[in-house]
Scaffold this motif. Structure first.
Motif: not given
Ligand code: AMP
Length: 416
Positions: A141-160
């Motif tokens: 699950m920890k690995e899957a969580q990292k992947k999920f975070a990466q997918t969310l990050a891939s949507y954007a140029d910046c994070y707030v």
């Protein structure tokens, strides 16, 4: 990066907000959290950014779970922003909707917690698996969580991050996602910035005297906070139901008042610790007691430690109000967490109101006052003083952990 200096023009911004609003039959009953995030969201839209709004709502156990759909609040968010906010029904698969966004437009993602990866805890594990299997599921699950975070990050140029309420959680969208952005492209939102600064104002280099008022029902739930505050404050007012554990430990009579009998030694230790650290520990000298736990109970005032058998300490008495007020009014930094009595009942709210009034007076004289943690926020709102103190925190658990001295993952992820 500082949000006010960031130009969002043409940028896709992933904004983690806390839109976990109370709903009744699909209607929002309190939109404070939505209003809290508006300055950040509007700044991005006004700059000409492409806004991606992400939040959790409630505690869904599966994907999808319509009771917890953020679609229910889409119209309200659109109204607040004055534009029609679009919706991505699968937050883990929103590439198409993100790519269709134009400058000045907004997209809201469906509830992040529809994915177990958001919190990073495996769901619905069979009851009969071995400890090894459990550990393996957690690791996967920890690995899957990292992947999920990466997918969310891939949507954007910046994070707030503007979700202080979840800053104490190391979730995919509150902390792990930040690793996929460099320092110049991740930042706190305005609300989060205010919260972080409020905590810094009281916990790092406060103006003195610094007084913390800890109330509420149980010592056990506040112990780590009290211990950390002992190293910071000049005056520590302990009040509310937890008073009686201290009074009993000192040999006083407390009748039927709330008491944690297994914490009597701890109470004595805390008294000794305050003494050795030179902290002025201030506690009630009298109480308003009742013959039953009800607003219409018979009442009387008694000296602390002299509660008759069968009676219950429900609020502080008049002498205590004066004592607390004199300490508070002479303070330059004030932190208030937890009521002085059963404030939900009008007949036992007087002490909490007296504390609130003293804080307001001190604030008007130039003190910095921070009110936080569920019930003291409810108190200050009930008495109508929210605008007369320096800051009312929106983050219950997160604020308490910050006062305990813990590093909050949501803050660390931006600052590192
Ligand atoms: P906490 O959740 O620990 O911050 O405690 C808040 C609760 O403490 C409120 O619901 C109050 O009604 C309760 N409380 C405060 N004073 C007393 C008291 N003397 N006896 C019982 N409950 C109290």
């Amino acid at each position: 990066m500082n949000i006010k200096d960031y130009n969002f023009q043409g940028k896709k911004a992933f904004v983690r907000v806390d839109f976990n609003v109370p709903l009744e039959n699909g209607k929002i009953t309190d939109d404070t959290r939505i209003r809290g995030a508006l300055p950040t969201l509007k700044k991005i839209l006004n700059d000409g950014g492409r806004l991606i709004i992400a939040s959790h709502l409630g505690r869904p156990e599966k994907n999808p779970d319509e009771r917890f759909s953020l679609r229910q609040i889409l119209d309200a968010v659109s109204q607040h922003l004055g534009i029609e906010v679009k919706f991505a029904a699968d937050c883990g698969n929103a590439q198409k909707e993100v790519e269709a966004l134009k400058n000045g437009e907004a997209l809201m993602l469906e509830n992040l917690r529809f994915y177990a990866e958001e919190e990073g805890k495996p769901r619905n594990l069979p009851a009969d698996i071995t400890e090894d299997q459990k550990a393996a599921a957690k690791k996967a699950m920890k690995e899957a969580q990292k992947k999920f975070a990466q997918t969310l990050a891939s949507y954007a140029d910046c994070y707030v991050n503007d979700a202080f309420g979840t800053a104490h959680r190391a979730h995919a969208s509150t902390a792990i996602i930040a690793d996929f952005f460099d320092k110049n492209n991740k930042m706190f939102g305005y609300l989060m910035e205010k919260e972080v600064n409020a905590v810094k104002n009281v916990m790092n280099d406060p103006k003195r005297p610094f007084t913390a008022i800890m109330g509420g029902s149980k010592v056990s739930s506040k112990i780590d906070i009290i211990r950390n505050l002992m190293n910071k404050v000049d005056n520590l007012i302990i009040t509310g139901g937890m008073t009686y554990t201290f009074t009993k430990a000192k040999g006083g009579k407390i009748g039927n008042s709330i008491c944690e009998d297994d914490k009597l030694n701890l109470a004595l230790e805390l008294i000794a610790e305050a003494k050795s650290k030179g902290v002025n520990l201030v506690m009630a000298v009298d109480d308003k007691v009742a013959d039953k736990f009800a607003n219409d109970a018979n009442t009387q005032f008694v000296a602390e430690g002299h509660i008759p058998d069968g009676w219950i300490g429900m609020d502080i008495g008049a002498e205590t109000e004066k004592l607390f007020a004199s300490v508070i009014e002479n303070s330059k930094t004030i932190l208030w967490n937890g009521p002085a009595g059963v404030f939900e009942m009008d007949n036992f709210s007087h002490g909490s109101r007296a504390i609130a009034e003293a804080i307001v007076k001190a604030t008007h004289k130039g003190a910095y006052s921070l009110i936080g943690g569920g019930d003291s926020v409810a108190c200050i709102n009930k008495f109508g003083f929210a605008n007369d103190v320096s800051y009312v925190s929106t983050g219950g658990g997160a604020l308490l952990e910050a006062i305990e001295g813990k590093v909050l993952p949501g803050i660390a992820a931006i600052e590192k």
